[in-house]
Scaffold this active site. Structure first.
Site, PDB file in Angstrom:
ATOM      1  N   THR A  32      -3.494   7.537  24.368  1.00 33.43           N
ATOM      2  CA  THR A  32      -2.695   7.387  23.650  1.00 33.43           C
ATOM      3  C   THR A  32      -1.880   9.260  23.826  1.00 33.43           C
ATOM      4  O   THR A  32      -3.162   9.845  24.201  1.00 33.43           O
ATOM      5  CB  THR A  32      -3.007   7.513  22.171  1.00 33.43           C
ATOM      6  N   ASP A  56       1.278  10.380  17.341  1.00 33.80           N
ATOM      7  CA  ASP A  56       0.748  11.385  16.869  1.00 33.80           C
ATOM      8  C   ASP A  56      -0.357  11.437  15.560  1.00 33.80           C
ATOM      9  O   ASP A  56      -0.240  10.543  14.406  1.00 33.80           O
ATOM     10  CB  ASP A  56       2.043  12.544  15.666  1.00 33.80           C
ATOM     11  N   ASN A  83     -10.387  12.194  20.784  1.00 35.62           N
ATOM     12  CA  ASN A  83     -10.888  13.204  21.018  1.00 35.62           C
ATOM     13  C   ASN A  83      -9.428  14.112  21.501  1.00 35.62           C
ATOM     14  O   ASN A  83      -9.611  15.471  21.385  1.00 35.62           O
ATOM     15  CB  ASN A  83     -10.205  12.990  22.956  1.00 35.62           C
ATOM     16  N   SER A 134     -15.949  16.521  19.238  1.00 32.04           N
ATOM     17  CA  SER A 134     -16.805  18.179  18.118  1.00 32.04           C
ATOM     18  C   SER A 134     -16.736  18.869  18.883  1.00 32.04           C
ATOM     19  O   SER A 134     -15.463  19.613  19.880  1.00 32.04           O
ATOM     20  CB  SER A 134     -17.729  17.895  17.579  1.00 32.04           C
ATOM     21  N   TYR A 148     -10.701  26.374  13.819  1.00 34.24           N
ATOM     22  CA  TYR A 148     -11.059  25.411  14.941  1.00 34.24           C
ATOM     23  C   TYR A 148     -12.076  25.077  14.424  1.00 34.24           C
ATOM     24  O   TYR A 148     -13.010  23.705  14.161  1.00 34.24           O
ATOM     25  CB  TYR A 148     -11.164  26.534  15.732  1.00 34.24           C
ATOM     26  N   LYS A 152     -14.644  21.876  12.780  1.00 29.73           N
ATOM     27  CA  LYS A 152     -14.954  20.888  13.352  1.00 29.73           C
ATOM     28  C   LYS A 152     -16.833  20.418  12.241  1.00 29.73           C
ATOM     29  O   LYS A 152     -17.252  19.652  12.868  1.00 29.73           O
ATOM     30  CB  LYS A 152     -15.693  21.305  14.624  1.00 29.73           C
ATOM     31  N   THR A 183     -10.620  23.512  30.685  1.00 28.76           N
ATOM     32  CA  THR A 183      -9.203  22.933  30.572  1.00 28.76           C
ATOM     33  C   THR A 183      -8.654  24.124  30.005  1.00 28.76           C
ATOM     34  O   THR A 183      -9.081  24.934  29.845  1.00 28.76           O
ATOM     35  CB  THR A 183      -9.243  21.433  29.251  1.00 28.76           C
TER      36      THR A 183
END
Length: 272
Positions: A32, A56, A83, A134, A148, A152, A183
């Site tokens: 997705t 979404d 993810n 996580s 953030y 988590k 990333t």
């Protein structure tokens, strides 16, 4: 035996790297993304082995529909990998209500909706593995990432409770806790609050505290993910990268020392 794996946030970063690794070894993948054009190379190469779904994760009804579509298409879902998510950079004071709500909505509630949607499928099958992406920042914290961190930490608490609830159904739950990786999580994928001058020093110190060695190579995580989803008894928590565990050990040693220092106060508060 090949697995059917449903993975969100598959357009880039870990999601795309892992989706390709699953396909390369013969697994079936439901991938997705908000923009499924980002999956065109995998679709061209792997054909019917990949089911791309525009999604979404904040849309609960769409999450349930996507799980149903995947089940109808492949017949089962062996592994769900939650993810999708992003990082919000900024001090707690700088964060607007909408920024805070959006961060929790995607990183926590999107994961919750998909988890709820897949559970009936996995219970009916009598097996399944829910993998929650996580972060080491769900165990320890950094400044200027407070929302953030909060998202988590919420994922950690939810998933540990969930693991105890569903183990009798043959369903495993694992939390993946990466340290920093190269990333675009901290780049193009990141969001930033409007800065306040008062926090310039905190942000400068945060930026100066990291080095290139702190960031792992995302492509190097594929073997760990394959071992995790193939394990007969997968762990509840799995760190990714060489920095996470030493950091957590150091932080927890400090926490335990402080708890011990205040233990008499804690015990007296019990009342008997």
């Amino acid at each position: 035996m090949s697995k059917t794996i449903f993975i969100t946030g598959a357009s880039r970063g870990f999601g795309k790297i892992w989706a390709e690794a699953f396909l390369q070894r013969g697994d079936k993948v439901v991938a997705t993304a908000r923009d499924i054009n980002s999956l065109s190379d995998l679709i061209d190469q792997y054909g019917d082995a990949i089911l791309p779904i525009k999604l979404d994760v904040n849309d609960r009804a769409a999450d349930f529909a996507a799980i149903q579509k995947a089940t109808d298409y492949f017949g089962q879902i062996d592994v769900l990998i939650n993810n999708a998510g992003y990082g919000l950079f900024g001090s707690v004071e700088e964060t607007t209500e909408q920024e805070a709500r959006d961060q929790i909505e995607t990183n926590f509630f999107g994961l919750l909706w998909l988890t709820q949607a897949v559970l009936p499928v996995m219970r009916k099958q009598g097996h399944g593995h829910i993998v929650q992406v996580s972060s080491v920042l769900g165990v320890v914290t950094l400044p200027v990432l407070g929302l953030y961190n909060a998202s988590k930490y919420a994922v950690e608490g939810l998933s540990e409770s969930l693991a105890a609830e569903v183990s009798s159904f043959g369903i495993h739950v694992s939390l993946i806790e990466p340290n920093g990786f190269s990333t675009d999580w901290g780049g193009a994928s990141a969001f930033h609050t409007a800065p306040m001058q008062e926090y310039e020093g905190v942000k400068a110190a945060f930026a100066a505290s990291t080095t290139d060695d702190d960031y792992g190579y995302p492509e190097s995580t594929t073997d760990a993910i394959l071992q995790l989803i193939d394990a007969k008894n997968p762990p509840l928590r799995l760190f990714l990268g060489k920095k996470a565990l030493p950091w957590v050990k150091q932080v927890y040693a400090g926490r335990i020392a402080e708890w011990d220092q205040w233990s008499e106060v804690s015990t007296a508060a019990h009342g008997h």
